[in-house]
Design an enzyme around this catalytic site. Structure first.
Site, PDB file in Angstrom:
ATOM      1  N   HIS A  38       0.822  -1.208   0.000  1.00 45.41           N
ATOM      2  CA  HIS A  38       0.000   0.000   0.000  1.00 45.41           C
ATOM      3  C   HIS A  38       0.859   1.262   0.000  1.00 45.41           C
ATOM      4  CE1 HIS A  38       0.926   0.960   4.191  1.00 45.41           C
ATOM      5  NE2 HIS A  38       0.743  -0.325   4.471  1.00 45.41           N
TER       6      HIS A  38
ATOM      7  N   GLU B 265      -1.903  -7.256   7.860  1.00 44.18           N
ATOM      8  CA  GLU B 265      -0.538  -7.111   8.358  1.00 44.18           C
ATOM      9  C   GLU B 265      -0.337  -7.900   9.654  1.00 44.18           C
ATOM     10  OE1 GLU B 265       2.459  -6.949   8.026  1.00 44.18           O
ATOM     11  OE2 GLU B 265       3.059  -4.859   7.713  1.00 44.18           O
TER      12      GLU B 265
END
Length: 205
Positions: free
Chosen positions: A20, A90
């Site tokens: 990202h 994550e």
């Protein structure tokens, strides 16, 4: 798909890892696991370069982490219909969420490193590197049928994607400590004959 000898064919597709774009915490070095933080203006601008950078791939499947920083990156990249896969989230940093390595080392009094020393429970239990690798394995199992002939895009996070790369490469997950991955980067994994290999890593242009 099998060869004339009956052995499984080498997958023709490529696995494309997209970290990202920048966030406030990625810029400050704070560990960002379960905190659902948005992209900065620069992160959105960097993501706007992705449509051109990803245009050469024959995409058969697009998966994204459920976190908004990954989903927004996928959207800007032109893949707003990406399927959310919770296994791409994550690393859960537990008690080290939101903290920098410098601060953690100052508290502990030694040169702590997440890949070697792990995390402690906090508001969330935290995960071991092996648990993150197990999630990565599930992502790769989902991607495998598509990779037989087409490319797969994964929008995710720095540490989790680094660990996923080690699983793909059949290395120990702690090897991910040696694979740096910048915000907004694109990496490509593929098969060279029967061997999983790195085609491109941490490309920002």
């Amino acid at each position: 798909m099998t060869t004339m000898t009956g052995a499984p064919a080498v997958p023709e597709g490529r696995l494309v890892l997209v970290r990202h774009g920048k966030t406030e915490w990625s810029e400050s070095g704070q560990h960002t696991g379960t905190t659902d933080i948005e992209l900065t203006e620069q992160g959105e601008a960097d993501a706007a370069t992705l449509p051109q950078r990803l245009s050469g791939f024959d995409v058969g499947l697009v998966l994204t982490s459920p976190m908004q920083r990954a989903r927004r990156t996928a959207e800007i990249a032109g893949f707003g219909g990406a399927e959310v896969d919770p296994n791409l989230v994550e690393w859960d940093y537990g008690g080290y969420e939101g903290r920098t390595t410098k601060d953690i080392r100052a508290e502990l009094g030694y040169d702590w490193a997440v890949f070697e020393d792990g995390v402690v429970p906090g508001d969330t239990p935290g995960e071991t590197v092996e648990e993150v690798a197990a999630r990565a394995s599930r992502v790769l199992l989902r991607a495998a049928p598509v990779l037989a002939s087409r490319d797969v895009l994964l929008f995710g996070h720095g540490h989790a994607l680094r660990i996923l790369a080690t699983v793909f490469l059949r290395e120990q997950p702690r090897f991910a400590a040696k694979l740096l991955l910048d915000a907004g980067s694109v990496s490509v994994l593929e098969y060279e004959r029967e061997q999983p290999a790195v085609k491109m890593w941490n490309s920002l242009g």
